[in-house]
Design an enzyme around this catalytic site. Structure first.
Site, PDB file in Angstrom:
ATOM      1  N   GLU A 198       0.981  -0.222  10.861  1.00 11.26           N
ATOM      2  CA  GLU A 198      -0.024  -0.811  11.758  1.00 11.26           C
ATOM      3  C   GLU A 198      -1.350  -1.042  11.043  1.00 11.26           C
ATOM      4  OE1 GLU A 198      -2.653   1.455  11.923  1.00 11.26           O
ATOM      5  OE2 GLU A 198      -1.312   2.760  10.800  1.00 11.26           O
ATOM      6  N   GLY A 218      -2.538   3.929   6.300  1.00 14.83           N
ATOM      7  CA  GLY A 218      -1.884   3.121   7.318  1.00 14.83           C
ATOM      8  C   GLY A 218      -1.242   1.895   6.701  1.00 14.83           C
ATOM      9  N   GLU A 219      -1.134   0.817   7.453  1.00 11.34           N
ATOM     10  CA  GLU A 219      -0.527  -0.460   7.068  1.00 11.34           C
ATOM     11  C   GLU A 219       0.860  -0.289   6.451  1.00 11.34           C
ATOM     12  OE1 GLU A 219      -2.739  -1.843   2.919  1.00 11.34           O
ATOM     13  OE2 GLU A 219      -3.988  -1.743   4.725  1.00 11.34           O
ATOM     14  N   ALA A 220       1.579   0.764   6.840  1.00  9.46           N
ATOM     15  CA  ALA A 220       2.941   1.067   6.391  1.00  9.46           C
ATOM     16  C   ALA A 220       3.013   1.470   4.925  1.00  9.46           C
ATOM     17  CB  ALA A 220       3.893  -0.109   6.652  1.00  9.46           C
TER      18      ALA A 220
END
Length: 345
Positions: A167, A309-311
């Site tokens: 995300e 974050g951001e996978a």
């Protein structure tokens, strides 16, 4: 691209129905993978968790020799009204700026995807507006919650063999911490971390916002999907939808960190079996992520002090997955290598 087909949910009732009677793993494929591991040219169990990963993927892909030909990183982006309470070091406009950066190939996740040959899909969710400030009203109405869940479902291609969930969203660590407080109890201070780097005053505001939100919505916090609606965000609902769609299509999932696990926690609270097809890619240093993973029954593949974050953490963990599958599929058996197996005394 063909996506996982399913009737689009319109309400929380539809979501509850969708999360019941989920397809089980293919235990015969897992048993076949386990039997193959016993025949490979190594002492039994000597590859440790790499063997577990191979068997896990076999069970959830339904193949004795799993594949990793079409892995997909899904990053959902959403904006949060709770930012108005001064809980983030950055304004909501940064979410769109980072989505633009993903598109230009300039973010960390772009480099990680290139390194491990992962496809990347970024799904922005109406970034020109925020959810409601959940200290004043539910973050989303019921129809929107179901719609964003459905958008997550529709983002999962039917031919993927692994989905990596992540995300982007300024303010979403506050939303995640509020979800954990509601689902698990304990003080808001236990679940809240510094997110993108708030100072002490910002952390105090963050904790106060979570406490205020849980007090406002207290009567509804026994229902996990109401927790998602009232305290969550568009990207958290979409991640929950993607995880559910992957399960229905027998696609294993790698969860990223603190915020991605909030989506998994909602599903787990609704039906613990709903996240059985998920592995935890890594343990974040954000908040009480170790506690969250323990409650979900997930042992992380990596612990690298990441909190981006951001996978990103889960995407790095795909390197381990690739190694596990390379050994499982490429190693010779004792018979093939004409190596004597273990003798019985």
């Amino acid at each position: 691209m063909t996506v996982v087909s399913s009737k689009s949910p319109k309400s929380l009732v539809d979501l509850r129905s969708l999360l019941k009677n989920l397809p089980p793993p293919a235990e015969d494929s897992g048993a076949a993978a386990r039997a193959r591991q016993a025949e490979l040219t190594k002492p039994p169990g000597s590859l440790g968790r790499l063997e577990e990963i191979a068997e896990f993927l076999a069970r959830w892909q339904g193949r004795a020799i799993p594949t990793l030909d079409r892995p997909l990183v899904l990053v959902f982006a959403g904006n949060h009204g709770i930012v108005a309470q001064g809980v983030s070091a950055y304004p909501p406009s940064v979410t769109q700026a980072m989505v633009d950066n993903f598109g230009a190939g300039g973010a960390a996740i772009n480099q990680i995807c290139k390194t491990f040959a992962l496809n990347l899909k970024v799904v922005p969710l109406d970034l020109d507006s925020t959810t409601e400030d959940f200290t004043r009203a539910p973050a989303m109405n019921e129809a929107d919650t179901a719609a964003y869940f459905a958008r997550g479902m529709a983002s999962v291609p039917a031919d993927a063999d692994l989905v990596i969930i992540g995300e982007m969203g300024i303010g979403n660590t506050t939303s995640a911490a509020a979800i954990y407080t509601a689902l698990f109890g304990a003080a808001a201070a236990h679940w809240a971390g510094r997110g993108t780097g708030v100072d002490d005053a910002g952390l105090t505001r963050k904790i106060a916002a979570i406490e205020a939100a849980c007090a406002l919505h207290f009567a509804f916090l026994g229902d996990p999907l109401e927790v998602l609606r009232r305290l969550g965000g568009r990207e958290i609902a979409a991640m929950a939808g993607a995880i559910a769609a992957a399960r229905r299509a027998s696609i294993p999932v790698l969860l990223d960190g603190y915020v991605a696990c909030a989506a998994a926690a909602v599903l787990h609270a609704e039906n613990p079996d709903a996240v059985a097809h998920c592995l935890a890619g890594h343990q974040s240093v954000e908040g009480a992520h170790a506690d969250i993973l323990a409650r979900l029954g997930k042992k992380p593949l990596l612990d690298l002090n990441m909190r981006l974050g951001e996978a990103s953490g889960a995407a790095v963990a795909t390197g381990l997955v690739r190694a596990a599958l390379a050994c499982h599929s490429g190693m010779a058996t004792f018979a093939e290598a004409q190596v004597a197996g273990k003798t019985e005394n």
